[in-house]
Motif scaffolding. Structure first.
Motif, short mmCIF file in Angstrom:
data_model
loop_
_atom_site.label_atom_id
_atom_site.label_comp_id
_atom_site.label_asym_id
_atom_site.label_seq_id
_atom_site.Cartn_x
_atom_site.Cartn_y
_atom_site.Cartn_z
N LEU A 103 0.83 -1.20 0.00
CA LEU A 103 0.00 0.00 0.00
C LEU A 103 0.87 1.25 0.00
O LEU A 103 0.64 2.20 -0.77
N LYS A 104 1.87 1.28 0.87
CA LYS A 104 2.73 2.45 0.96
C LYS A 104 3.56 2.63 -0.30
O LYS A 104 3.77 3.77 -0.77
N ALA A 105 4.03 1.54 -0.87
CA ALA A 105 4.81 1.63 -2.11
C ALA A 105 3.96 2.14 -3.26
O ALA A 105 4.41 2.94 -4.09
N ALA A 106 2.72 1.68 -3.32
CA ALA A 106 1.81 2.13 -4.37
C ALA A 106 1.60 3.63 -4.29
O ALA A 106 1.70 4.35 -5.29
N GLN A 107 1.33 4.11 -3.09
CA GLN A 107 1.09 5.54 -2.93
C GLN A 107 2.35 6.36 -3.22
O GLN A 107 2.28 7.44 -3.80
N LYS A 108 3.49 5.85 -2.82
CA LYS A 108 4.75 6.54 -3.10
C LYS A 108 4.95 6.71 -4.60
O LYS A 108 5.53 7.71 -5.06
N ALA A 109 4.48 5.73 -5.37
CA ALA A 109 4.63 5.77 -6.82
C ALA A 109 3.53 6.59 -7.49
O ALA A 109 3.54 6.76 -8.71
N GLY A 110 2.57 7.09 -6.71
CA GLY A 110 1.50 7.89 -7.28
C GLY A 110 0.28 7.09 -7.68
O GLY A 110 -0.62 7.61 -8.36
N LEU A 111 0.21 5.84 -7.26
CA LEU A 111 -0.93 4.98 -7.55
C LEU A 111 -1.95 5.07 -6.40
O LEU A 111 -1.58 5.30 -5.25
N ILE A 112 -3.20 4.86 -6.73
CA ILE A 112 -4.24 4.76 -5.71
C ILE A 112 -4.52 3.28 -5.47
O ILE A 112 -5.02 2.59 -6.37
N PRO A 113 -4.19 2.76 -4.29
CA PRO A 113 -4.43 1.34 -4.04
C PRO A 113 -5.89 1.06 -3.68
O PRO A 113 -6.56 1.87 -3.03
N ILE A 114 -6.36 -0.09 -4.14
CA ILE A 114 -7.66 -0.63 -3.74
C ILE A 114 -7.37 -1.74 -2.74
O ILE A 114 -6.96 -2.84 -3.10
N PHE A 115 -7.54 -1.43 -1.47
CA PHE A 115 -7.13 -2.27 -0.35
C PHE A 115 -8.27 -3.22 0.02
O PHE A 115 -9.34 -2.79 0.43
N CYS A 116 -8.04 -4.53 -0.14
CA CYS A 116 -9.08 -5.53 0.08
C CYS A 116 -9.01 -6.12 1.49
O CYS A 116 -7.93 -6.49 1.96
N VAL A 117 -10.16 -6.20 2.13
CA VAL A 117 -10.28 -6.85 3.44
C VAL A 117 -11.50 -7.76 3.41
O VAL A 117 -12.42 -7.56 2.62
#
Length: 233
Positions: A103-117
């Motif tokens: 999640l943190k890596a995705a945001q650092k790269a400018g991506l919006i993560p879709i976090f599944c729970v």
């Protein structure tokens, strides 16, 4: 893991015309296999459809054979990425800790993560749903920017089984998830056997902001019906 590039292109030709009457406030994201990303990004450039990937690694580069970095995705025009999907957790050793790193890596790269729970049938039957999801949120969201995030509640027992979580129950759990967040405007989706015949009921619920669609997204007619759901079921 569906659709070669040729198959994906055929899907697009049938799918895009269905969006002519889709309300402007509905965001459409196709989260597709890595091999389709470049071709789909090129063919959807300038359209209202966003492209998402199905996973991202936590390192920017390195000896991680078979993985893909955030920079590799953004270079292709990818805007979103699914992180922590139940199948990654079930089959490929994903944990709450590695989900947090992704999640943190995705945001650092400018991506919006879709976090599944979400919980398994065994966990639900043992009344562990809330405790499990709260733990997934606590570990997964540490250090994550909630303003650049989508959360998807996917009860694992309702994925690909034909058994759908009742809309009111999905709404209840999503409300509980929202109550755990310090930023209440995070879009929260429901995922689990979403179909054309239940989408109107699902989207009538007050806490559900959207849907994470599986099998029904593979066919242009069924997916477009889901996108063009009725706001008055």
């Amino acid at each position: 893991m569906y659709k070669t590039q040729a198959e994906a292109l055929e899907f697009l030709k049938a799918f895009v015309p269905h969006l002519d009457n889709t309300p402007d406030n509905r965001e459409i994201v196709l989260c597709i296999p890595f091999t389709d990303l470049a071709m789909m990004s090129m063919n959807l450039h300038g359209s209202r459809v966003r492209i998402g990937a199905q996973n991202v690694h936590w390192a920017e580069c390195g000896a991680f054979t078979g993985e893909i970095s955030g920079a590799m995705l953004t270079e292709l025009g990818v805007r979103y990425v699914v992180v922590g999907h139940s199948e990654r957790r079930q089959y490929f050793g994903e944990t709450d800790v590695t989900v947090n790193l992704r999640l943190k890596a995705a945001q650092k790269a400018g991506l919006i993560p879709i976090f599944c729970v979400g919980e398994t049938k065994q966990q639900r039957d043992a009344d562990e749903t809330e405790a499990l999801i709260f733990h997934q949120l606590q570990v997964g969201l540490e250090g994550v920017d909630l303003s650049q995030l989508v959360i998807a509640y996917e009860p694992i027992w309702a994925i690909g089984t034909g058994e759908t979580c009742e809309a009111k129950e999905a709404n209840r759990v999503i409300g509980l998830i929202r109550g755990q967040l310090s930023y209440s405007n995070v879009p929260i989706q429901y995922g689990g056997s979403v179909k054309p015949d239940n989408i109107d009921t699902i989207m009538a619920e007050t806490e559900i902001d959207g849907v994470l669609v599986g099998g029904a997204s593979l066919e242009s007619e069924s997916f477009s019906r889901i996108i063009n759901y009725s706001e008055s079921p």
